[in-house]
Design an enzyme around this catalytic site. Structure first.
Site: not given
Ligand code: FPP
Length: 228
Positions: A13, A59, A61
């Site tokens: 996260d 699910t 996202n």
């Molecule tokens: C949450 O941070 C992160 C995600 C929903 C995506 C995680 C994906 C990756 C690290 C890339 C994985 C890719 C591969 C090809 C395996 P957030 O966006 O919720 O952060 P925030 O809470 O600060 O908004």
């Protein structure tokens, strides 16, 4: 060597906040998150983690903007298979949990080709949770069990219908970026998991953060409902 093979789960996260702090689009945070992911996988190997489960896309996202969802789908199609030399050099076997059917065809192909190409590796099993939700996982397993004629849906029977029942329950789940919740990750298998919550945003993680998580875990006394 550990006496028992360790299963670590990671809720990655803070990509969005990392990008926002740098006045970058959220997608730049996901790309940076992918770079830290490689360092963390090496950290897990150095720490003799046998199973590493990563929450890549839930699910829930799909509710994000279309731009962000397509960017993440693009990462699955362009970055998973292209890391094949990294998996082969480091003995990484890729598995997925979650319903891949709504993903774009090129993402599905990249993922399935990667699973096939890495199936004989066994230094570490990397379980990518993609379009995964813990409630959906349980519901899917129960439905399969019923269809198969099961009449006594014990926890063991339900679990045997999971996509990878051979992967043992998670021992420790760590979450980056300061939120203290499970967010529908490994609901069933986290029954007796330990939790480690870290303030550092995911794109700032590296090998040393895995060591820190496991150091904290090593002080936990696990009783699994019994007494020591
Ligand atoms: C949450 O941070 C992160 C995600 C929903 C995506 C995680 C994906 C990756 C690290 C890339 C994985 C890719 C591969 C090809 C395996 P957030 O966006 O919720 O952060 P925030 O809470 O600060 O908004």
């Amino acid at each position: 060597m550990r006496e028992k093979e360790l299963h670590l789960g990671l809720i990655m996260d803070g990509n969005g906040r990392w990008a926002k702090a740098r006045h970058l689009p959220r997608t730049a945070g996901h790309l940076a998150g992918l770079k830290s992911l490689k360092k963390v996988v090496l950290g897990a190997i150095n720490n003799e983690v046998k199973y590493l489960s990563l929450y890549c896309f839930s699910t829930e996202n799909w509710k994000r903007s279309q731009e962000e969802v397509s960017y993440l789908m693009g990462l699955f199609s362009s970055k998973i298979y292209s890391e094949l030399p990294f998996y082969q050099e480091n003995g990484i076997k890729i598995l997925t949990i979650g319903d891949l059917s709504p993903l774009p065809e090129d993402a599905k192909k990249a993922i399935n080709d990667t699973i096939e190409a890495t199936k004989d590796n066994d230094t570490i099993i990397l379980q990518l949770a993609i379009n995964y939700g813990g409630q959906a996982e349980i519901s899917m397993a129960v439905n399969k069990a019923i269809k198969n004629g099961e009449t006594n849906l014990t926890p063991e029977v339900i679990r045997s219908y999971f996509e990878h029942p051979e992967v043992p329950p998670v021992d420790v789940i760590a979450r980056s970026a300061g939120e203290i919740r499970l967010s529908n990750f490994l609901l069933f298998d986290s029954a007796y998991a330990e939790f480690v919550f870290c303030d550092k945003l995911w794109p700032d993680w590296d090998e040393s953060d895995v060591t820190k998580v496991l150091e904290e875990y090593s002080h936990r006394i696990r009783r699994f409902g019994g007494v020591k």
